[in-house]
Design an enzyme around this catalytic site. Sequence first.
Site: not given
Length: 339
Positions: A39, A195, A225, A227, A267, A318-319
């Site tokens: 990240y 966040h 960016r 994601n 994204e 997390y994902k």
Amino acid sequence: MSLDSIKPIETYRDDFTYSNSAAAIARFPFPFPEDNYMYSVNIEPATVGPAGSIFEHWFDVDEHYRSEMAERALVLARDPRRCMVMPHMQEAAWDTLEMLMEHLATDYPALFSLHREGNHWHWQNRVLELDQHFTFGDASTLPCEPLEYITRQAQGDFAVLDQRDGDLYMDAGIVTCPADWSLAFDAGMSFKQWHAPVPMAHQMGVFDRALKYLMNIQVGKPVRRLNWTLTINPRMDTSPETFHEWGHERGQVTADNVGQLVHLRVELQFMPRLPRSNALLFGIRTYLISFDELATQPRWACRLHRVLRDLPPQLIEYKGLSRYHSTIVEWLSQFDPEA
């Protein structure tokens, strides 16, 4: 982009008829420049990209336009809270309408047109067969408030961030295709507050740098960016509010259905400064590609294998990949000559 190049409506739920053409696969924003991932801020100036790419225009319109707009209308009908504008954000809402209409009409003249005489505006959307005369600044002349009106006609989600007191606050937006977050929950939060769930990044100072960078964005000099995460089925609305509809799908992945069920979800986050209000528009344009479609580009499949194989445990959790991570890594290994 012509009317004929936009597909008839496909579905992002129930029977899941969504798919990508060969042309859509070729322009998909594969997000991994290296064989590993961590990240990071990874923000860059949003310079104009090659013709036909997702970076050619500020706001990308592609073959899925009708489908995404139908999905947005469905979500808003079920849950109007997905669109929110705090009272002090009215100028920013009109700001957003102006920016989207100007760019869509200029970049896609076969699909949209905008004619202005002072505050008397005439907007046409030929894809959705809309023809609207209205007075800029007067919400009573539109079918709904200005942010909702224009974002019902633009692909992707939009948060409108008020800049004050040395921070950015999520004080307006429309979010109908989120990757496991909620506008209703995050409304009014500061940049670091919304966040907060991201692991590791806070210790690395990622968000301190990102916030400083974003607050210095100038009018006419947007940044962007990429994601990413993974989604089971081509489902756009993976919000906490609808978790009961999609959460169980993570347990349906098997070695035999990985290619069909698992989708890479990318994204394109696009951030321009709104000139009238000085708010920051945070566009979140979502692209989905099944692993079967992705595997038609063998270099992508090989790299994705290496990225997911070596992903830190905190990011796997997390994902939301924990239940099927080993299954997809094994499936992708067939495309890695070194596996």
